[in-house]
Design a protein around this motif. Structure first.
Motif, PDB file in Angstrom:
ATOM      1  N   SER A  97       0.805  -1.209   0.000  1.00 26.22           N
ATOM      2  CA  SER A  97       0.000   0.000   0.000  1.00 26.22           C
ATOM      3  C   SER A  97       0.844   1.268   0.000  1.00 26.22           C
ATOM      4  N   ALA A  98       2.168   1.132  -0.045  1.00 26.05           N
ATOM      5  CA  ALA A  98       3.023   2.295  -0.215  1.00 26.05           C
ATOM      6  C   ALA A  98       2.746   2.922  -1.581  1.00 26.05           C
ATOM      7  N   PRO A  99       3.052   4.203  -1.754  1.00 20.46           N
ATOM      8  CA  PRO A  99       2.638   4.892  -2.988  1.00 20.46           C
ATOM      9  C   PRO A  99       3.044   4.202  -4.287  1.00 20.46           C
ATOM     10  N   ALA A 100       4.291   3.774  -4.420  1.00 26.91           N
ATOM     11  CA  ALA A 100       4.737   3.207  -5.698  1.00 26.91           C
ATOM     12  C   ALA A 100       4.056   1.876  -6.018  1.00 26.91           C
ATOM     13  N   PRO A 101       4.073   0.878  -5.108  1.00 29.43           N
ATOM     14  CA  PRO A 101       3.379  -0.370  -5.446  1.00 29.43           C
ATOM     15  C   PRO A 101       1.864  -0.210  -5.585  1.00 29.43           C
ATOM     16  N   LEU A 102       1.267   0.719  -4.817  1.00 31.93           N
ATOM     17  CA  LEU A 102      -0.171   0.954  -4.950  1.00 31.93           C
ATOM     18  C   LEU A 102      -0.488   1.525  -6.328  1.00 31.93           C
ATOM     19  N   GLU A 103       0.344   2.422  -6.784  1.00 34.58           N
ATOM     20  CA  GLU A 103       0.145   2.981  -8.125  1.00 34.58           C
ATOM     21  C   GLU A 103       0.272   1.899  -9.195  1.00 34.58           C
ATOM     22  N   ALA A 104       1.223   0.979  -9.008  1.00 40.25           N
ATOM     23  CA  ALA A 104       1.403  -0.108  -9.971  1.00 40.25           C
ATOM     24  C   ALA A 104       0.187  -1.037  -9.975  1.00 40.25           C
ATOM     25  N   SER A 105      -0.344  -1.356  -8.798  1.00 44.77           N
ATOM     26  CA  SER A 105      -1.539  -2.204  -8.734  1.00 44.77           C
ATOM     27  C   SER A 105      -2.734  -1.523  -9.386  1.00 44.77           C
ATOM     28  N   ALA A 106      -2.887  -0.225  -9.138  1.00 43.97           N
ATOM     29  CA  ALA A 106      -4.001   0.510  -9.738  1.00 43.97           C
ATOM     30  C   ALA A 106      -3.895   0.514 -11.260  1.00 43.97           C
ATOM     31  N   ALA A 107      -2.664   0.699 -11.777  1.00 43.10           N
ATOM     32  CA  ALA A 107      -2.472   0.712 -13.231  1.00 43.10           C
ATOM     33  C   ALA A 107      -2.787  -0.650 -13.841  1.00 43.10           C
ATOM     34  N   ALA A 108      -2.404  -1.718 -13.132  1.00 49.34           N
ATOM     35  CA  ALA A 108      -2.678  -3.067 -13.638  1.00 49.34           C
ATOM     36  C   ALA A 108      -4.173  -3.353 -13.676  1.00 49.34           C
ATOM     37  N   LEU A 109      -4.892  -2.914 -12.650  1.00 49.44           N
ATOM     38  CA  LEU A 109      -6.324  -3.188 -12.547  1.00 49.44           C
ATOM     39  C   LEU A 109      -7.178  -2.309 -13.452  1.00 49.44           C
ATOM     40  N   LEU A 110      -6.645  -1.171 -13.872  1.00 51.23           N
ATOM     41  CA  LEU A 110      -7.458  -0.190 -14.587  1.00 51.23           C
ATOM     42  C   LEU A 110      -8.155  -0.757 -15.832  1.00 51.23           C
TER      43      LEU A 110
END
Length: 417
Positions: A97-110
């Motif tokens: 849930s840190a900013p970088a991995p959270l951003e990566a998860s959000a991009a993958a799910l989008l």
């Protein structure tokens, strides 16, 4: 009985995968020990969440961690005796849930989030279930001016960055849209109306309609025990009420029971379950909201359903098989009665279900390493209803060798091998 594919699990995820495989010419059997849609898929708030472009992350601020640690909030509760068992999962969840991995998860799910509406609309049209879906989105309500201001900024940001349709409502505008909340007007600072999502007024009926479509197109729905899965020659075999069934390909879509089964085939998945509750209330005329409303401060949803007004809770961390704890639902009910006149409960006892969650907030969609013909489609956390048809399409494209509409790499089960 022999099939091309077996799908283990009759929830919205499994039924959707079965339909997509069937549409690609595969002979498919759907295996479950109960009727489709009667498990976790039944108990949600009915949101097809096109606006959830960022996964539900673990809190990072020390003040928030301290508040949750007191175990007095209504949005998240935990069983103190269970903390030691779930601590490794929570640590991985916090790191992801840190900013970088959270951003990566959000991009993958989008891409899956963006496809959620169109994939549901296609299936509901084929199943004759369009009447179960309502346009109009859902509303987040805030009781503090600070919380409302932050939410308004976030909504404006998502409108710009993701093209979402968002209305920022002051108290008067919210009450004009949802007059059922007029008795709690003084407690409401403002609201954010997320207009892109669709809502479902009977999630069980929707899954049942999809399952009926699958059966009407020649698919088989058979009661059986997924835990009987084992290799059988060049394929895999499951015991059912109608005798053993075999197939070259098997999809594990058992929701919260999936990790235990796939572990027998060498894949250890760090999955946890978040328990959740709901109950329906009989509302007087004029006291039923027109769309789902989320009390963001108390962490519950009030969703108008065919059965009445469904109050769904947030998260409870406790052993899956431990007795139900009424404290969270009771706290949410008290908070809800402060916003609108809540009617009498419809059921004698609340419903409790399990959400299958992975620490990186992404489902498993893809092949089990080292096990030809065995596939995963589970771990959708809070978004099983939202992502079921989209993830079913992605999985079917992988199994049949089509070019996938989304990058499957972030969802690969091999990431936990």
């Amino acid at each position: 009985m022999g099939f091309d594919c077996l799908v283990l699990g009759g929830g919205i995820v499994g039924v959707s995968a079965a339909l997509h495989l069937q549409a690609r010419g595969r002979a498919v059997a759907l295996i479950d020990r109960t009727q489709p849609g009667t498990g976790t898929s039944y108990g949600n708030a009915g949101l097809i969440e096109r606006s959830s472009v960022v996964p539900y992350a673990f809190p990072r601020k020390l003040s928030a961690l301290f508040a949750y640690g007191l175990n007095r909030r209504s949005d998240v509760r935990y069983d103190p005796k269970f903390l030691a068992r779930i601590a490794p999962f929570l640590l991985r969840y916090w790191r992801a849930s840190a900013p970088a991995p959270l951003e990566a998860s959000a991009a993958a799910l989008l891409p899956l989030i963006e496809a959620s509406i169109t994939e549901h609309q296609a299936l509901s049209a084929q199943a004759g279930a369009e009447a179960l879906m309502r346009p109009g989105g859902w509303i987040s309500v805030y009781k503090s001016e600070k919380g409302f201001a932050a939410a308004a900024r976030e909504g404006e940001g998502f409108r710009t960055s993701h093209g979402l349709t968002v209305d920022i409502l002051d108290r008067a505008a919210f009450l004009a849209l949802e007059p059922a909340f007029v008795s709690g007007a003084e407690r409401i600072a403002g609201a954010v109306h997320w207009r892109d999502p669709l809502t479902v007024d009977d999630p069980l009926a929707l899954t049942t309609a999809y399952a009926t479509l699958f059966r009407d197109r020649g698919g088989r729905i058979i009661k059986g025990q997924a835990e009987s899965l084992r290799p059988d020659g060049a394929g895999l075999r499951v015991e059912t009420e109608e005798g053993p069934v075999t197939a070259r390909e098997v999809v594990i879509a058992l929701g919260p029971q999936s990790a235990a089964l796939v572990s027998r085939f060498g894949l250890s998945v760090p999955m946890a379950v978040k328990r959740g509750y709901h109950r329906h209330y009989a509302q007087a005329e004029g006291a039923l909201p027109g769309r789902p409303v989320v009390d963001e401060d108390a962490g519950y949803v009030l969703a108008p359903m065919r059965q009445g007004l469904r109050l769904t809770t947030g998260i409870e961390f406790a052993a899956a098989d431990s007795p139900a704890n009424p404290a969270q639902l009771q706290a949410c009910e008290v908070a809800a009665r402060g916003l609108l006149p809540l009617g009498a409960p419809v059921e004698a006892a609340p419903w409790m279900g399990l959400r299958p969650c992975l620490p990186d907030m992404k489902p498993l969609i893809g092949p089990v390493p080292g096990q030809p013909g065995l596939w995963c489609d589970f771990g959708h956390a809070h978004h099983g209803l939202t992502l079921g048809p989209a993830s079913g399409r992605l999985l079917a494209e992988l199994i049949t060798g089509e070019t996938p509409f989304a990058d499957p790499a972030p969802f690969a089960p091999a990431r936990f091998a």
